[in-house]
Design an enzyme around this catalytic site. Structure first.
Site, PDB file in Angstrom:
ATOM      1  N   SER A 146       0.850  -1.197   0.000  1.00  0.00           N
ATOM      2  CA  SER A 146       0.000   0.000   0.000  1.00  0.00           C
ATOM      3  C   SER A 146       0.880   1.240   0.000  1.00  0.00           C
ATOM      4  CB  SER A 146      -0.870   0.015   1.260  1.00  0.00           C
ATOM      5  OG  SER A 146      -1.582   1.236   1.347  1.00  0.00           O
TER       6      SER A 146
ATOM      7  N   TYR B 272      -3.173  -0.844  10.138  1.00  0.00           N
ATOM      8  CA  TYR B 272      -3.030  -1.060   8.694  1.00  0.00           C
ATOM      9  C   TYR B 272      -1.639  -0.627   8.229  1.00  0.00           C
ATOM     10  CZ  TYR B 272      -4.192  -0.819   3.691  1.00  0.00           C
ATOM     11  OH  TYR B 272      -4.210  -0.994   2.327  1.00  0.00           O
TER      12      TYR B 272
HETATM   13  P1  NAP Z   1     -11.318  -5.436  -1.155  1.00  0.00           P
HETATM   14  O1  NAP Z   1     -12.164  -5.050  -2.311  1.00  0.00           O
HETATM   15  O2  NAP Z   1     -11.876  -5.349   0.227  1.00  0.00           O
HETATM   16  O3  NAP Z   1     -10.783  -6.930  -1.420  1.00  0.00           O
HETATM   17  C1  NAP Z   1     -10.048  -7.640  -0.439  1.00  0.00           C
HETATM   18  C2  NAP Z   1     -10.547  -9.059  -0.407  1.00  0.00           C
HETATM   19  O4  NAP Z   1      -9.741  -9.795   0.544  1.00  0.00           O
HETATM   20  C3  NAP Z   1     -12.017  -9.139   0.098  1.00  0.00           C
HETATM   21  O5  NAP Z   1     -12.767 -10.004  -0.717  1.00  0.00           O
HETATM   22  C4  NAP Z   1     -11.827  -9.684   1.494  1.00  0.00           C
HETATM   23  O6  NAP Z   1     -12.954 -10.407   1.962  1.00  0.00           O
HETATM   24  C5  NAP Z   1     -10.641 -10.609   1.280  1.00  0.00           C
HETATM   25  N1  NAP Z   1     -10.079 -11.082   2.538  1.00  0.00           N
HETATM   26  C6  NAP Z   1     -10.053 -10.425   3.742  1.00  0.00           C
HETATM   27  N2  NAP Z   1      -9.548 -11.238   4.676  1.00  0.00           N
HETATM   28  C7  NAP Z   1      -9.223 -12.406   4.068  1.00  0.00           C
HETATM   29  C8  NAP Z   1      -8.677 -13.643   4.514  1.00  0.00           C
HETATM   30  N3  NAP Z   1      -8.353 -13.841   5.824  1.00  0.00           N
HETATM   31  N4  NAP Z   1      -8.479 -14.635   3.616  1.00  0.00           N
HETATM   32  C9  NAP Z   1      -8.835 -14.464   2.320  1.00  0.00           C
HETATM   33  N5  NAP Z   1      -9.366 -13.335   1.841  1.00  0.00           N
HETATM   34  C10 NAP Z   1      -9.557 -12.318   2.705  1.00  0.00           C
HETATM   35  O7  NAP Z   1      -9.984  -4.581  -1.117  1.00  0.00           O
HETATM   36  P2  NAP Z   1      -9.015  -4.044  -2.283  1.00  0.00           P
HETATM   37  O8  NAP Z   1      -9.131  -2.586  -2.259  1.00  0.00           O
HETATM   38  O9  NAP Z   1      -9.202  -4.802  -3.538  1.00  0.00           O
HETATM   39  O10 NAP Z   1      -7.622  -4.400  -1.616  1.00  0.00           O
HETATM   40  C11 NAP Z   1      -6.782  -5.439  -2.108  1.00  0.00           C
HETATM   41  C12 NAP Z   1      -5.397  -5.231  -1.501  1.00  0.00           C
HETATM   42  O11 NAP Z   1      -4.911  -3.967  -1.936  1.00  0.00           O
HETATM   43  C13 NAP Z   1      -5.388  -5.194   0.028  1.00  0.00           C
HETATM   44  O12 NAP Z   1      -4.212  -5.788   0.491  1.00  0.00           O
HETATM   45  C14 NAP Z   1      -5.373  -3.706   0.332  1.00  0.00           C
HETATM   46  O13 NAP Z   1      -4.794  -3.435   1.583  1.00  0.00           O
HETATM   47  C15 NAP Z   1      -4.513  -3.219  -0.810  1.00  0.00           C
HETATM   48  N6  NAP Z   1      -4.666  -1.778  -1.082  1.00  0.00           N
HETATM   49  C16 NAP Z   1      -5.843  -1.280  -1.546  1.00  0.00           C
HETATM   50  C17 NAP Z   1      -5.920   0.086  -1.800  1.00  0.00           C
HETATM   51  C18 NAP Z   1      -7.167   0.747  -2.321  1.00  0.00           C
HETATM   52  O14 NAP Z   1      -7.167   1.989  -2.447  1.00  0.00           O
HETATM   53  N7  NAP Z   1      -8.224   0.007  -2.642  1.00  0.00           N
HETATM   54  C19 NAP Z   1      -4.819   0.914  -1.584  1.00  0.00           C
HETATM   55  C20 NAP Z   1      -3.654   0.371  -1.116  1.00  0.00           C
HETATM   56  C21 NAP Z   1      -3.577  -0.996  -0.876  1.00  0.00           C
HETATM   57  P3  NAP Z   1     -13.982  -9.618   2.954  1.00  0.00           P
HETATM   58  O15 NAP Z   1     -14.555  -8.496   2.155  1.00  0.00           O
HETATM   59  O16 NAP Z   1     -14.982 -10.673   3.312  1.00  0.00           O
HETATM   60  O17 NAP Z   1     -13.155  -9.147   4.112  1.00  0.00           O
END
Ligand code: NAP
Length: 231
Positions: free
Chosen positions: A113, A125
């Site tokens: 991130s 986080y």
């Molecule tokens: P997202 O849409 O919430 O997708 C994350 C997925 O991971 C969700 O389906 C979540 O399920 C699942 N998950 C959570 N705990 C888990 C576990 N123990 N085992 C397996 N799956 C699990 O988030 P995203 O924005 O795509 O984020 C993806 C990655 O990018 C993350 O690591 C996040 O920190 C990183 N990131 C995102 C952003 C952003 O702006 N979106 C920025 C920087 C970094 P649930 O919904 O049921 O929890």
């Protein structure tokens, strides 16, 4: 040979899986074509490794993640550990289980991130994402002699279900710090992940690539530049 993608039911993970035909898609959340899987469960990783032994994956992409916007004075020990379990222990367990099977030329990508490049206020986080940087560097050192590459991608503000839960002020402030002046898309992150999985990145390991519209590049100087441009 296939690529294992965690967090594949939603957001960035779903975009990564969509960009990789034949990906083995894993998530705790239900979705079509996605296998129920908890990245914090070492026995689930052991079972997956057993299944894949005959046809090992060529790639592993950790997108599963969880956020918690509690500030320093609010976060509990239990919540802190829970965030670290998904964001740091999960990738460690996946690498421990699958890297021994993976062939030379294989590639591992962990989604970190922008918070890992800054002092972002949500302390659980932010510390978990800084730990991802250490994990990627240690793993690249360990697995390099076997020809396995390990890299991190650091997204800035990307429109996904995770950021949809953020207050409007969070989104506006994040975009104000982004030189490209907009949120990113999950597909834009997936494109960089895909590059790291290919042989076009054959000499890239232990590296960290921001996909953040320039947000980490200016080191806090954007407000100065913007103010003088207006003046
Ligand atoms: P997202 O849409 O919430 O997708 C994350 C997925 O991971 C969700 O389906 C979540 O399920 C699942 N998950 C959570 N705990 C888990 C576990 N123990 N085992 C397996 N799956 C699990 O988030 P995203 O924005 O795509 O984020 C993806 C990655 O990018 C993350 O690591 C996040 O920190 C990183 N990131 C995102 C952003 C952003 O702006 N979106 C920025 C920087 C970094 P649930 O919904 O049921 O929890």
């Amino acid at each position: 040979m296939s690529v294992v993608v965690t967090g594949a039911a939603s957001g960035i993970g779903a975009a990564v899986a969509a960009a990789l035909p034949g990906a083995i898609a894993l998530d705790v959340a239900p979705a079509d074509g996605v296998r129920p899987f908890d990245v914090t469960d070492a026995s689930a990783w052991a079972a997956l490794a057993g299944e894949l032994r005959a046809d090992p994956p060529r790639g592993l992409v950790h997108c599963a993640g969880t956020t918690l916007r509690a500030r320093l004075g609010e976060v509990t020990a239990e919540a802190f550990a829970g965030v670290h379990a998904v964001n740091v222990l999960g990738p460690l367990l996946g690498i421990q289980a699958l890297a021994p099977l993976m062939p030379p030329g294989a590639s591992i990508v962990v989604v970190g991130s922008l918070a890992a490049l800054q002092g972002h206020y949500p302390v659980a986080y932010t510390t978990s994402k800084w730990a991802v940087r250490g994990l990627v560097r240690a793993a690249s050192l360990e697995l390099g002699p076997r020809g396995i590459r390990v890299n991190a991608v650091h997204p800035g503000f990307i429109d996904t279900p995770m950021t949809a839960s953020a207050p409007a002020a969070f989104r506006a402030a994040a975009i104000a710090e982004t030189p490209l002046g907009r949120a990113g898309t999950a597909a834009e992150v997936a494109a960089v992940v895909r590059f790291l999985l290919t042989d076009a990145a054959a000499f890239v390991t232990g590296a960290e690539i921001p996909v953040d519209g320039g947000a980490s590049g200016h080191g806090g100087a954007k407000s100065v530049s913007d103010a003088l441009r207006k003046a």
